[in-house]
Design a protein around this motif. Sequence first.
Motif, PDB file in Angstrom:
ATOM      1  N   ALA A 251       0.824  -1.206   0.000  1.00 55.74           N
ATOM      2  CA  ALA A 251       0.000   0.000   0.000  1.00 55.74           C
ATOM      3  C   ALA A 251       0.862   1.262   0.000  1.00 55.74           C
ATOM      4  O   ALA A 251       0.528   2.251  -0.656  1.00 55.74           O
ATOM      5  CB  ALA A 251      -0.927   0.009   1.203  1.00 55.74           C
ATOM      6  N   GLU A 252       1.985   1.212   0.761  1.00 59.65           N
ATOM      7  CA  GLU A 252       2.831   2.405   0.868  1.00 59.65           C
ATOM      8  C   GLU A 252       4.234   2.011   1.320  1.00 59.65           C
ATOM      9  O   GLU A 252       4.404   1.093   2.126  1.00 59.65           O
ATOM     10  CB  GLU A 252       2.231   3.399   1.866  1.00 59.65           C
ATOM     11  N   HIS A 265      -1.255   6.890   2.505  1.00 58.36           N
ATOM     12  CA  HIS A 265      -2.322   5.929   2.211  1.00 58.36           C
ATOM     13  C   HIS A 265      -3.315   5.875   3.379  1.00 58.36           C
ATOM     14  O   HIS A 265      -2.911   5.817   4.539  1.00 58.36           O
ATOM     15  CB  HIS A 265      -1.728   4.540   1.985  1.00 58.36           C
ATOM     16  N   TYR A 267      -5.044   3.443   4.485  1.00 55.05           N
ATOM     17  CA  TYR A 267      -4.860   2.244   5.298  1.00 55.05           C
ATOM     18  C   TYR A 267      -3.713   2.420   6.287  1.00 55.05           C
ATOM     19  O   TYR A 267      -3.811   1.998   7.436  1.00 55.05           O
ATOM     20  CB  TYR A 267      -4.600   1.028   4.409  1.00 55.05           C
ATOM     21  N   THR A 268      -2.625   3.045   5.848  1.00 58.06           N
ATOM     22  CA  THR A 268      -1.507   3.300   6.754  1.00 58.06           C
ATOM     23  C   THR A 268      -1.957   4.161   7.922  1.00 58.06           C
ATOM     24  O   THR A 268      -1.612   3.904   9.077  1.00 58.06           O
ATOM     25  CB  THR A 268      -0.358   4.008   6.007  1.00 58.06           C
ATOM     26  N   CYS A 303      -8.765  -0.824  -6.524  1.00 52.95           N
ATOM     27  CA  CYS A 303      -8.002  -0.755  -5.276  1.00 52.95           C
ATOM     28  C   CYS A 303      -8.554  -1.781  -4.293  1.00 52.95           C
ATOM     29  O   CYS A 303      -9.754  -1.764  -3.978  1.00 52.95           O
ATOM     30  CB  CYS A 303      -8.093   0.646  -4.680  1.00 52.95           C
ATOM     31  N   CYS A 309     -12.477   1.742   2.695  1.00 50.04           N
ATOM     32  CA  CYS A 309     -11.881   3.084   2.684  1.00 50.04           C
ATOM     33  C   CYS A 309     -12.946   4.167   2.695  1.00 50.04           C
ATOM     34  O   CYS A 309     -13.897   4.135   1.895  1.00 50.04           O
ATOM     35  CB  CYS A 309     -10.975   3.241   1.466  1.00 50.04           C
ATOM     36  N   CYS A 316     -11.825   4.293  -7.901  1.00 51.05           N
ATOM     37  CA  CYS A 316     -11.134   3.264  -7.128  1.00 51.05           C
ATOM     38  C   CYS A 316     -11.607   1.861  -7.475  1.00 51.05           C
ATOM     39  O   CYS A 316     -10.872   0.885  -7.279  1.00 51.05           O
ATOM     40  CB  CYS A 316     -11.320   3.513  -5.631  1.00 51.05           C
ATOM     41  N   LYS A 326       4.146  10.559  -3.574  1.00 50.36           N
ATOM     42  CA  LYS A 326       3.121  11.422  -3.004  1.00 50.36           C
ATOM     43  C   LYS A 326       3.770  12.662  -2.371  1.00 50.36           C
ATOM     44  O   LYS A 326       4.988  12.715  -2.170  1.00 50.36           O
ATOM     45  CB  LYS A 326       2.327  10.657  -1.937  1.00 50.36           C
ATOM     46  N   ALA A 332       3.016   5.556  -2.602  1.00 51.88           N
ATOM     47  CA  ALA A 332       1.779   4.917  -2.150  1.00 51.88           C
ATOM     48  C   ALA A 332       0.881   4.581  -3.329  1.00 51.88           C
ATOM     49  O   ALA A 332       0.908   5.249  -4.364  1.00 51.88           O
ATOM     50  CB  ALA A 332       1.032   5.822  -1.173  1.00 51.88           C
ATOM     51  N   CYS A 334      -2.528   4.884  -4.101  1.00 52.45           N
ATOM     52  CA  CYS A 334      -3.810   5.511  -3.739  1.00 52.45           C
ATOM     53  C   CYS A 334      -4.130   6.635  -4.709  1.00 52.45           C
ATOM     54  O   CYS A 334      -3.261   7.463  -5.017  1.00 52.45           O
ATOM     55  CB  CYS A 334      -3.734   6.054  -2.315  1.00 52.45           C
ATOM     56  N   PRO A 337      -4.807  10.317  -1.952  1.00 56.65           N
ATOM     57  CA  PRO A 337      -3.981  10.155  -0.761  1.00 56.65           C
ATOM     58  C   PRO A 337      -4.349  11.116   0.360  1.00 56.65           C
ATOM     59  O   PRO A 337      -4.961  12.170   0.143  1.00 56.65           O
ATOM     60  CB  PRO A 337      -2.566  10.421  -1.271  1.00 56.65           C
TER      61      PRO A 337
END
Length: 343
Positions: A251-252, A265, A267-268, A303, A309, A316, A326, A332, A334, A337
Amino acid sequence: MTDLVDATSGFAAVPAPTGEPLLKVEDLTKHFPVRTGMWGGTSVVRAVDGVSFDVRPGETLGLVGESGCGKTTTGRMLVRLLEPTSGKITFAGEDITRAKGKKLRRLRQDMQIIFQDPYASLNPRHTVGRIVGMPLQVNDINPAGGVKKRVQELLETVGLNPEHYNRYPHEFSGGQRQRIGIARALALSPKIIIADEPVSALDVSIQAQVINLLRQLQRDLDLAFVFIAHDLAVVRHFCERIAVMYLGKVAEIGTRQQIYENPAHPYTRALLSAVPDVTKLGAASRIKLEGDVPSPINPPSGCVFRTRCWKAQEKCAVEVPPLTLKPNGSVAACHFPEEGAVR
């Protein structure tokens, strides 16, 4: 992890590694076939699905994510305990993706692994001397002074008594067993070690000691690490760069500062919000993700994180986001972002 913070605070910052990558992974995948349905149909579990990263000499790269995201599978493919479905693994400029026989044996002198479970990874029928000395015997290496002397030196290096040479694994605690596993990994003087959650099975009071040992070995022996973990506090104090995985994909990827202070991201950011912070007790800062992690047998289109998300849009669902640079400096996957530092 207060003990860990205090125990590691005395270390100076590790300088950023430079030069060509020691290990380079490109679009690595691992699909496991599974039977589906009562009529014996087959499908595949996309355990790892197009992972790319690199590790430079002396660097520590952390692989983090939820259970089942593909961290351990990736690590086992790196040392060729699992055969990749596709992709490319390059070590020291040499393609090792399909290495076999003598080439693979030579490779494993430079790449070693530390397993997660110190109880299951040591043969209870073998003495410590035989366990640690086995890599030397398998590779027909006879060090100066003999195998026994080399093994005793390794035991002393990891903080064990050289006189433990003739003891058996059941005579040691979990932390001591993991030190035996570390000594075994060091036997052939490798250039890189894949550490698969090396402290997750240990008591918190012992974790800091093992992490400090690994950091000291990294400095003394100029080792590179791929450090697989789910404990973000441990990763923050051990790794210069971090790759965050979700459902078999990266993801990143970014530096410690980029990932922990200004993630790109979603999720991060959600993952970091779940880390307990005693300075923010009672604060509504945790991001609660809706739904469950999708099945790796049938991942979402576009994604893979979009179904959970809060920023997901129509784009997406139809377009797979590539890993791109980014504004925070990380890379990342995404379309939309995050912006702003973690609060």
